[in-house]
Design a protein around this motif. Structure first.
Motif, PDB file in Angstrom:
ATOM      1  N   UNK A  53      15.633  14.081  35.728  1.00  9.80           N
ATOM      2  CA  UNK A  53      14.501  13.013  35.151  1.00  9.80           C
ATOM      3  C   UNK A  53      14.864  11.590  35.576  1.00  9.80           C
ATOM      4  N   UNK A  54      16.023  11.239  35.158  1.00 10.10           N
ATOM      5  CA  UNK A  54      16.195   9.743  35.381  1.00 10.10           C
ATOM      6  C   UNK A  54      16.253   9.557  37.231  1.00 10.10           C
ATOM      7  N   UNK A  55      16.688  10.520  37.500  1.00  9.33           N
ATOM      8  CA  UNK A  55      16.837  10.279  39.168  1.00  9.33           C
ATOM      9  C   UNK A  55      15.135  10.039  39.443  1.00  9.33           C
ATOM     10  N   UNK A  56      14.413  11.066  38.989  1.00  8.84           N
ATOM     11  CA  UNK A  56      12.984  11.279  39.329  1.00  8.84           C
ATOM     12  C   UNK A  56      12.223   9.748  39.184  1.00  8.84           C
ATOM     13  N   UNK A  57      12.595   9.301  37.904  1.00 10.19           N
ATOM     14  CA  UNK A  57      11.908   8.097  37.440  1.00 10.19           C
ATOM     15  C   UNK A  57      11.847   6.851  38.418  1.00 10.19           C
ATOM     16  N   UNK A  58      13.206   6.815  39.223  1.00  8.80           N
ATOM     17  CA  UNK A  58      13.369   5.670  40.155  1.00  8.80           C
ATOM     18  C   UNK A  58      13.331   5.977  41.656  1.00  8.80           C
ATOM     19  N   UNK A  59      13.269   7.373  42.006  1.00  8.87           N
ATOM     20  CA  UNK A  59      13.061   7.845  43.433  1.00  8.87           C
ATOM     21  C   UNK A  59      11.803   7.723  43.767  1.00  8.87           C
ATOM     22  N   UNK A  60      11.750   7.104  45.100  1.00  7.96           N
ATOM     23  CA  UNK A  60      10.336   7.180  45.631  1.00  7.96           C
ATOM     24  C   UNK A  60      10.318   8.082  46.969  1.00  7.96           C
ATOM     25  N   UNK A  61      11.130   8.934  47.003  1.00  6.64           N
ATOM     26  CA  UNK A  61      11.421  10.148  48.053  1.00  6.64           C
ATOM     27  C   UNK A  61      11.471  11.528  47.408  1.00  6.64           C
ATOM     28  N   UNK A  62      11.067  12.512  48.122  1.00  6.88           N
ATOM     29  CA  UNK A  62      11.245  13.968  47.283  1.00  6.88           C
ATOM     30  C   UNK A  62      12.482  14.215  46.794  1.00  6.88           C
ATOM     31  N   UNK A  63      12.473  14.854  45.748  1.00  6.42           N
ATOM     32  CA  UNK A  63      13.806  15.384  45.316  1.00  6.42           C
ATOM     33  C   UNK A  63      13.911  16.894  45.984  1.00  6.42           C
ATOM     34  N   UNK A  64      14.838  17.057  46.677  1.00  2.00           N
ATOM     35  CA  UNK A  64      15.284  18.262  47.278  1.00  2.00           C
ATOM     36  C   UNK A  64      16.431  18.781  46.339  1.00  2.00           C
ATOM     37  N   UNK A  65      15.982  19.676  45.680  1.00  2.00           N
ATOM     38  CA  UNK A  65      17.016  20.213  44.570  1.00  2.00           C
ATOM     39  C   UNK A  65      17.405  21.697  45.011  1.00  2.00           C
ATOM     40  N   UNK A  66      18.903  21.693  44.871  1.00  2.00           N
ATOM     41  CA  UNK A  66      19.722  22.758  45.577  1.00  2.00           C
ATOM     42  C   UNK A  66      20.462  23.331  44.317  1.00  2.00           C
ATOM     43  N   UNK A  67      19.934  24.623  43.918  1.00  2.03           N
ATOM     44  CA  UNK A  67      20.508  25.193  42.788  1.00  2.03           C
ATOM     45  C   UNK A  67      21.550  26.166  42.785  1.00  2.03           C
ATOM     46  N   UNK A  68      22.616  25.660  42.715  1.00  3.21           N
ATOM     47  CA  UNK A  68      23.997  26.621  42.961  1.00  3.21           C
ATOM     48  C   UNK A  68      24.220  27.124  41.437  1.00  3.21           C
ATOM     49  N   UNK A  69      23.306  28.170  40.967  1.00  2.28           N
ATOM     50  CA  UNK A  69      23.500  28.685  39.630  1.00  2.28           C
ATOM     51  C   UNK A  69      22.944  30.292  39.646  1.00  2.28           C
ATOM     52  N   UNK A  70      23.618  30.862  38.679  1.00  4.46           N
ATOM     53  CA  UNK A  70      23.094  32.547  38.663  1.00  4.46           C
ATOM     54  C   UNK A  70      21.738  32.326  38.237  1.00  4.46           C
ATOM     55  N   UNK A  71      21.196  33.715  38.280  1.00  6.82           N
ATOM     56  CA  UNK A  71      19.810  33.790  37.813  1.00  6.82           C
ATOM     57  C   UNK A  71      19.071  32.458  37.578  1.00  6.82           C
ATOM     58  N   UNK A  72      18.532  31.607  38.690  1.00  5.83           N
ATOM     59  CA  UNK A  72      17.932  30.549  38.782  1.00  5.83           C
ATOM     60  C   UNK A  72      16.411  30.695  38.396  1.00  5.83           C
ATOM     61  N   UNK A  73      15.799  31.784  38.286  1.00  7.78           N
ATOM     62  CA  UNK A  73      14.784  32.255  37.561  1.00  7.78           C
ATOM     63  C   UNK A  73      14.377  31.527  36.357  1.00  7.78           C
ATOM     64  N   UNK A  74      15.639  31.808  35.354  1.00  9.85           N
ATOM     65  CA  UNK A  74      15.324  31.007  34.282  1.00  9.85           C
ATOM     66  C   UNK A  74      15.087  29.655  34.190  1.00  9.85           C
ATOM     67  N   UNK A  75      15.128  28.694  35.208  1.00 14.47           N
ATOM     68  CA  UNK A  75      15.095  27.269  35.089  1.00 14.47           C
ATOM     69  C   UNK A  75      14.189  26.778  36.124  1.00 14.47           C
ATOM     70  N   UNK A  76      13.603  27.616  36.930  1.00 12.41           N
ATOM     71  CA  UNK A  76      12.811  26.973  38.134  1.00 12.41           C
ATOM     72  C   UNK A  76      11.531  25.763  37.450  1.00 12.41           C
ATOM     73  N   UNK A  77      10.842  26.568  36.503  1.00 13.00           N
ATOM     74  CA  UNK A  77       9.818  25.595  35.658  1.00 13.00           C
ATOM     75  C   UNK A  77      10.508  24.110  35.242  1.00 13.00           C
ATOM     76  N   UNK A  78      11.576  24.404  34.957  1.00 12.96           N
ATOM     77  CA  UNK A  78      12.278  23.068  34.025  1.00 12.96           C
ATOM     78  C   UNK A  78      12.421  22.222  35.145  1.00 12.96           C
ATOM     79  N   UNK A  79      12.913  22.561  36.447  1.00  9.13           N
ATOM     80  CA  UNK A  79      13.304  21.783  37.705  1.00  9.13           C
ATOM     81  C   UNK A  79      12.119  21.228  38.104  1.00  9.13           C
ATOM     82  N   UNK A  80      11.028  21.995  38.214  1.00  6.04           N
ATOM     83  CA  UNK A  80       9.803  21.546  38.645  1.00  6.04           C
ATOM     84  C   UNK A  80       9.346  20.458  37.722  1.00  6.04           C
ATOM     85  N   UNK A  81       9.357  20.647  36.501  1.00  9.53           N
ATOM     86  CA  UNK A  81       9.060  19.717  35.541  1.00  9.53           C
ATOM     87  C   UNK A  81       9.620  18.258  35.611  1.00  9.53           C
TER      88      UNK A  81
END
Ligand code: DX5
Ligand code: ZN
Length: 216
Positions: A53-81
């Protein structure tokens, strides 16, 4: 299309993150690569939502998020938000990959799949038309600053071959050990998006390094 450059903030100075984000904003970089590690899928923990969120606040370029996590479905919405434009999950971490990819798209994000160095490209055959991005890992995920694995070139060519037939707009991204020695060969093999962490942020002049990677 000129290849895209995605500096990885894993190699940024976290005590000066705003400064490093602003540097990327001013540079010729196209995306900001955000590495999320959970200490389970990979033997390292990076950072979580407050940092994204802090990165997003300052970034003017798209955030390319690379999830190296198990069962990523749990957190997709949180990363989109939190501000992700692209969300990439690992093939090895998803039991129902097709469902995961659709869920990412329903959140309004571009959907990517990452392959570890040992995972064959052929496994993407029945999902490639659904993808916006394929991320070929050119190191074993978990740490920045590792040595580039040369088998990556062959894998990129294979993805390029598949995409030419079934998904010409696919982003073919490479992640790990990217530097000026391998950039032109990666692009020649078919990569059109390059992640670079240490090569950018450990250089004397990160702005110029990004420019050189872009021009290579
Ligand atoms: C590795 C990460 C990479 C890493 C790349 O697990 O996915 O994105 O930040 O760093 P370098 O470019 O230093 O190899
Ligand atoms: Zn990454």
């Amino acid at each position: 299309m000129k290849h895209l450059i995605a500096p990885s903030i894993l190699a940024a100075d976290f005590a000066n993150l705003q400064r490093d984000i602003e540097l990327i904003n001013q540079s010729e970089a196209d995306w900001i690569h955000v590495d999320i590690m959970d200490g389970l899928f990979v033997p390292n923990i990076s950072f979580g939502f407050p940092v994204v969120e802090a990165v997003k606040k300052h970034a003017t370029k798209p955030l390319d998020v690379h999830l190296m996590i198990v069962d990523p479905d749990r957190y997709l919405k949180a990363f989109a938000d939190a501000g992700a434009s692209h969300i990439t999950v690992h093939y090895e971490a998803c039991t129902h990959l097709h469902r995961t990819i659709q869920a990412i798209k329903e959140l309004g994000c571009k959907a990517g799949v990452a392959l570890n160095p040992h995972t064959p490209v052929a496994l993407l055959e029945d999902i490639i038309t659904d993808l916006n991005l394929v991320l070929i890992m050119s190191v074993n995920p978990g740490f920045g600053g590792q040595k580039f694995i040369t088998n990556t070139y062959k894998k990129i060519e294979q993805v390029k071959g598949m995409s030419a037939v079934s998904n010409p707009g696919l982003f073919i991204e490479v992640d790990g050990g990217v530097n000026l020695q391998n950039t032109s060969q990666l692009v020649a093999a078919g990569a059109n998006a390059l992640v670079a962490g240490n090569f950018v942020f450990s250089s004397d002049d990160p702005l110029q390094t990004i420019q050189q990677l872009k021009q290579a």
